[in-house]
Each structure stands twice: as structure tokens, then as C-alpha cells.
Design a protein around this motif. Structure first.
Motif, mmCIF file in Angstrom:
data_model
loop_
_atom_site.group_PDB
_atom_site.id
_atom_site.type_symbol
_atom_site.label_atom_id
_atom_site.label_comp_id
_atom_site.label_asym_id
_atom_site.label_seq_id
_atom_site.Cartn_x
_atom_site.Cartn_y
_atom_site.Cartn_z
ATOM 1 N N ILE A 122 -27.718 51.507 -97.889
ATOM 2 C CA ILE A 122 -27.844 52.917 -98.284
ATOM 3 C C ILE A 122 -27.681 52.985 -99.792
ATOM 4 N N ILE A 123 -28.638 53.613 -100.456
ATOM 5 C CA ILE A 123 -28.571 53.798 -101.905
ATOM 6 C C ILE A 123 -28.323 55.275 -102.172
ATOM 7 N N ILE A 124 -27.181 55.606 -102.766
ATOM 8 C CA ILE A 124 -26.897 56.987 -103.143
ATOM 9 C C ILE A 124 -27.583 57.236 -104.485
ATOM 10 N N GLY A 125 -28.605 58.095 -104.472
ATOM 11 C CA GLY A 125 -29.357 58.341 -105.699
ATOM 12 C C GLY A 125 -30.611 59.140 -105.439
ATOM 13 N N ASP A 126 -31.454 59.204 -106.444
ATOM 14 C CA ASP A 126 -32.699 59.978 -106.388
ATOM 15 C C ASP A 126 -33.856 59.023 -106.082
ATOM 16 N N LYS A 127 -34.505 59.204 -104.951
ATOM 17 C CA LYS A 127 -35.562 58.278 -104.522
ATOM 18 C C LYS A 127 -36.752 58.241 -105.481
ATOM 19 N N ASP A 128 -36.908 59.289 -106.298
ATOM 20 C CA ASP A 128 -38.028 59.337 -107.242
ATOM 21 C C ASP A 128 -37.703 58.696 -108.585
ATOM 22 N N HIS A 129 -36.444 58.295 -108.774
ATOM 23 C CA HIS A 129 -36.052 57.709 -110.054
ATOM 24 C C HIS A 129 -36.456 56.237 -110.098
ATOM 25 N N PRO A 130 -36.997 55.768 -111.239
ATOM 26 C CA PRO A 130 -37.459 54.378 -111.322
ATOM 27 C C PRO A 130 -36.372 53.345 -111.036
ATOM 28 N N GLU A 131 -35.125 53.650 -111.402
ATOM 29 C CA GLU A 131 -34.055 52.694 -111.111
ATOM 30 C C GLU A 131 -33.886 52.511 -109.609
ATOM 31 N N VAL A 132 -33.893 53.614 -108.874
ATOM 32 C CA VAL A 132 -33.719 53.557 -107.422
ATOM 33 C C VAL A 132 -34.919 52.871 -106.766
ATOM 34 N N ILE A 146 -30.183 58.268 -100.168
ATOM 35 C CA ILE A 146 -29.560 59.558 -99.871
ATOM 36 C C ILE A 146 -29.165 60.237 -101.176
ATOM 37 N N ARG A 147 -29.655 61.460 -101.364
ATOM 38 C CA ARG A 147 -29.438 62.170 -102.621
ATOM 39 C C ARG A 147 -28.464 63.332 -102.500
ATOM 40 N N ASN A 148 -28.385 63.944 -101.327
ATOM 41 C CA ASN A 148 -27.562 65.149 -101.200
ATOM 42 C C ASN A 148 -26.884 65.215 -99.834
ATOM 43 N N GLU A 149 -26.109 66.272 -99.630
ATOM 44 C CA GLU A 149 -25.334 66.421 -98.404
ATOM 45 C C GLU A 149 -26.223 66.532 -97.174
ATOM 46 N N GLU A 150 -27.354 67.248 -97.322
ATOM 47 C CA GLU A 150 -28.260 67.426 -96.187
ATOM 48 C C GLU A 150 -28.783 66.073 -95.695
ATOM 49 N N GLU A 151 -29.152 65.215 -96.655
ATOM 50 C CA GLU A 151 -29.681 63.899 -96.290
ATOM 51 C C GLU A 151 -28.587 63.006 -95.704
ATOM 52 N N ALA A 152 -27.369 63.153 -96.210
ATOM 53 C CA ALA A 152 -26.251 62.372 -95.670
ATOM 54 C C ALA A 152 -25.953 62.792 -94.228
ATOM 55 N N GLU A 153 -25.970 64.094 -93.973
ATOM 56 C CA GLU A 153 -25.697 64.599 -92.628
ATOM 57 C C GLU A 153 -26.798 64.185 -91.649
ATOM 58 N N ALA A 154 -28.034 64.119 -92.155
ATOM 59 C CA ALA A 154 -29.178 63.821 -91.285
ATOM 60 C C ALA A 154 -29.357 62.329 -91.009
ATOM 61 N N PHE A 155 -28.648 61.483 -91.754
ATOM 62 C CA PHE A 155 -28.841 60.038 -91.615
ATOM 63 C C PHE A 155 -28.410 59.540 -90.238
ATOM 64 N N VAL A 156 -29.324 58.844 -89.582
ATOM 65 C CA VAL A 156 -29.026 58.223 -88.286
ATOM 66 C C VAL A 156 -29.322 56.732 -88.426
ATOM 67 N N PHE A 176 -21.052 61.252 -105.500
ATOM 68 C CA PHE A 176 -21.049 59.966 -104.784
ATOM 69 C C PHE A 176 -19.890 59.933 -103.792
ATOM 70 N N LYS A 177 -18.709 60.316 -104.243
ATOM 71 C CA LYS A 177 -17.533 60.313 -103.370
ATOM 72 C C LYS A 177 -17.714 61.272 -102.194
ATOM 73 N N ASP A 178 -18.295 62.457 -102.464
ATOM 74 C CA ASP A 178 -18.507 63.448 -101.407
ATOM 75 C C ASP A 178 -19.485 62.934 -100.347
ATOM 76 N N LEU A 179 -20.564 62.293 -100.796
ATOM 77 C CA LEU A 179 -21.576 61.799 -99.853
ATOM 78 C C LEU A 179 -21.033 60.629 -99.033
ATOM 79 N N VAL A 180 -20.246 59.780 -99.661
ATOM 80 C CA VAL A 180 -19.634 58.661 -98.942
ATOM 81 C C VAL A 180 -18.686 59.196 -97.871
ATOM 82 N N GLU A 181 -17.954 60.246 -98.199
ATOM 83 C CA GLU A 181 -17.018 60.831 -97.238
ATOM 84 C C GLU A 181 -17.767 61.389 -96.027
ATOM 85 N N ILE A 182 -18.917 61.995 -96.258
ATOM 86 C CA ILE A 182 -19.731 62.500 -95.140
ATOM 87 C C ILE A 182 -20.163 61.338 -94.251
ATOM 88 N N LEU A 183 -20.599 60.264 -94.875
ATOM 89 C CA LEU A 183 -21.051 59.096 -94.115
ATOM 90 C C LEU A 183 -19.900 58.447 -93.347
#
Length: 292
Positions: A122-132, A146-156, A176-183
Motif C-alpha cells: 500500500i502506497i499512501i500518496g497521490d496516484k497521479d504524482h510521478p514519484e508514486v 491510497i490518498r484519502n480517508e474514503e479510499e482507505a475505508e474502501a480498501f479490501v 499519513f498517520k490518520d490513514l494508517v490508523e483507519i487501515l
């Protein structure tokens, strides 16, 4: 007008290293020089390099390289690229200089190793960014951005697969910390998500810059965030500062300044993204002091 400029504002190590290498090549190489994408997200720097003959190319240009490209040097910028790009450059016989940021290279090695071990990345970041996109290109198996809370919640996640989490180097540390906590709290088939590794790969310079920007924004009446419109780390700085100081503005150069920004303001803070030249930061600072 009292002005406070962040000590961490401006070029980070990786960006400075990449730009220095391009100017070094201009000075000593007679071969045509190309950068795979803009060397940094700053129009003034890109335009200056263009005036010196440096051309920006895309992956499509490598697919069917011109004779000029075959005889030239391609600079891989600090954002890095995926493994298939390196393979293609070698296949086409194109010379290249790699100035990928060491912090980004570290992530490439991590995701390659973890994915080869059969783990889901899982890469926490922006899928459209060249680094990602480059990081995804080193995953030898399935990966999810995964970029935001909605995507973190939807991850299966796939069943019976361990998870390794990394981050885009310029991502917002608190997000980053918030999204990891959701996961962490997610369940799959009544079992807690099998997280093997959580690796905070946000670079130290980014964390320091974000913390300092937040502190300054909490002190001042007006906050200026300087950087290119397409700069991911500058956008993150703006979000952070805006939460602390409602009177926060995102500008590229002193031309974007106007008197309305400083009404009832006696204390101005300035920070800048990792791709903002020192010269522009100094010009903004001087403009604020003299004009307002």
C-alpha cells in the motif's frame, strides 16, 4: 511589516542535487540533454534550462527515440521512475544519468523486496504524482495507492496476503498517520487486516518543513506559501498553513501579491516548497517588506 521566513523554505537536498547535475552536464557535455519530465515543478527553472538547450521528454519519446535522443543524455529526475523505464532506456541504447532522490530510491528497494516476498504493497500518496507512479513501477506484484480517508475505508485486501505500507516522501505526515490508523482498524472476513510493516517513508526534510510551516502559520496574521502550482509538497504546505491561519495564500512569484492580502496585517510568515528557488523566496520577502 514584520516578516518571518521559514528556515526550511526552498530547495531540498534531492531537488538541489538534481538541478546541480543538469547544470553540470550543460557545462561539460556536448551531447543534447533531456530531462524525463520537468526536472522540478517550477516554471522559471524549467524555462531557464530550456533557454540553455535542455529539452523535456516523456516516456512516449523513449518508445520511439529520435536520432537526437539516441545520441543525447537523459536525466532521470529526483521523483524517480519505475523499473520498466530503466529497462527501456537500456533496450533502446539511450544514455542516462540518474538523480533520483536517495529517499525515493530507498522506497523503490523496499517495495521491490516486499512484493517479491508475496506481500501486498500500500502506497499512501497521490496516484497521479510521478514519484508514486515510479514507486508503483518497482512493485513486482499487486499494489494499492491510497490518498484519502474514503479510499482507505474502501480498501479490501486480497485474502491471505500480508500488507506493507509506505508513503510518498512529500505526503502530509498527520494525514499519513490518520490513514494508517483507519487501515489498522479495518477488518476483512472478521479478521484484523494482516499488516506486516508500516514504514513512514516521508523524508525528514518534508516533516521538518511541514512542522515549521505549521508553527509559523500559528503565529502570523498572513501566511504566504510560495511554489509551483503543480508542486505536491507545496500544496501540502498550503493545506497545513491554511488550517492554522485563515489568511493563507498560495503564490508562485511576487507578481501574485496584492495589498488585499495584508489588510490589518502586521506580521507575515513565508514558507516555500522544495522546488522553489531561493531567489524567488528572497524576492517575495523583499517585495512584502518594501511594498506593504
Amino acid at each position: 511589516m514584520k516578516v518571518k521566513v521559514a528556515e526550511t523554505a526552498g530547495f531540498c537536498f534531492g531537488v538541489q542535487r538534481a538541478i546541480d547535475k543538469v547544470y553540470e552536464l550543460i557545462g561539460k557535455s556536448e551531447k543534447p540533454i533531456f530531462t524525463l519530465g520537468p526536472i522540478i515543478h517550477n516554471e522559471e527553472v524549467v524555462e531557464d534550462l530550456a533557454s540553455k538547450g535542455v529539452q523535456v521528454i516523456s516516456e512516449k519519446d523513449i518508445d520511439a527515440p529520435s536520432e537526437k535522443l539516441r545520441s543525447g543524455i537523459v536525466v532521470i529526475r529526483s521523483h524517480g521512475v519505475g523499473k520498466p523505464i530503466y529497462d527501456k532506456l537500456k533496450e533502446k541504447g539511450i544514455s542516462y544519468v540518474d538523480v533520483t532522490c536517495p529517499f525515493v530510491l530507498k522506497i523503490h528497494r523496499i517495495v521491490e523486496k516486499e512484493s517479491l516476498a508475496g506481500n501486498h504493497v500500500i502506497i499512501i500518496g497521490d496516484k497521479d504524482h510521478p514519484e508514486v507512479q515510479g514507486i508503483c513501477g518497482w512493485c513486482q506484484g499487486p499494489c494499492t495507492v491510497i490518498r484519502n480517508e474514503e479510499e482507505a475505508e474502501a480498501f479490501v485486501p486480497p485474502a491471505d496476503q500480508k500488507i506493507c505500507i509506505v508513503s510518498q516522501t512529500t505526503f502530509n505526515y498527520n494525514k499519513f498517520k490518520d490513514l494508517v490508523e483507519i487501515l489498522r482498524k479495518k477488518r476483512y472476513d472478521n479478521n484484523v487486516l494482516n499488516i506486516l510493516n508500516i514504514l513512514n517513508t516521508i523524508c525528514n526534510a518534508t516533516e521538518e518543513r511541514q512542522k515549521e510551516a505549521k508553527n509559523i502559520a500559528g503565529e502570523v496574521d498572513t501566511m504566504l506559501v510560495v511554489g509551483g502550482r503543480h508542486s505536491s509538497n507545496t500544496q501540502k504546505l498550503f493545506e497545513i498553513c491554511k488550517k492554522e491561519c485563515g489568511n493563507t495564500y498560495y503564490i508562485q512569484t511576487p507578481v501574485d501579491l496584492d495589498s488585499e492580502m495584508f489588510q490589518c496585517s502586521s506580521y507575515v510568515g513565508i514558507t516555500a516548497g522544495a522546488s522553489t528557488p531561493k531567489k524567488i523566496i528572497e524576492e517575495v520577502q523583499e517585495h512584502v517588506r518594501i511594498k506593504f
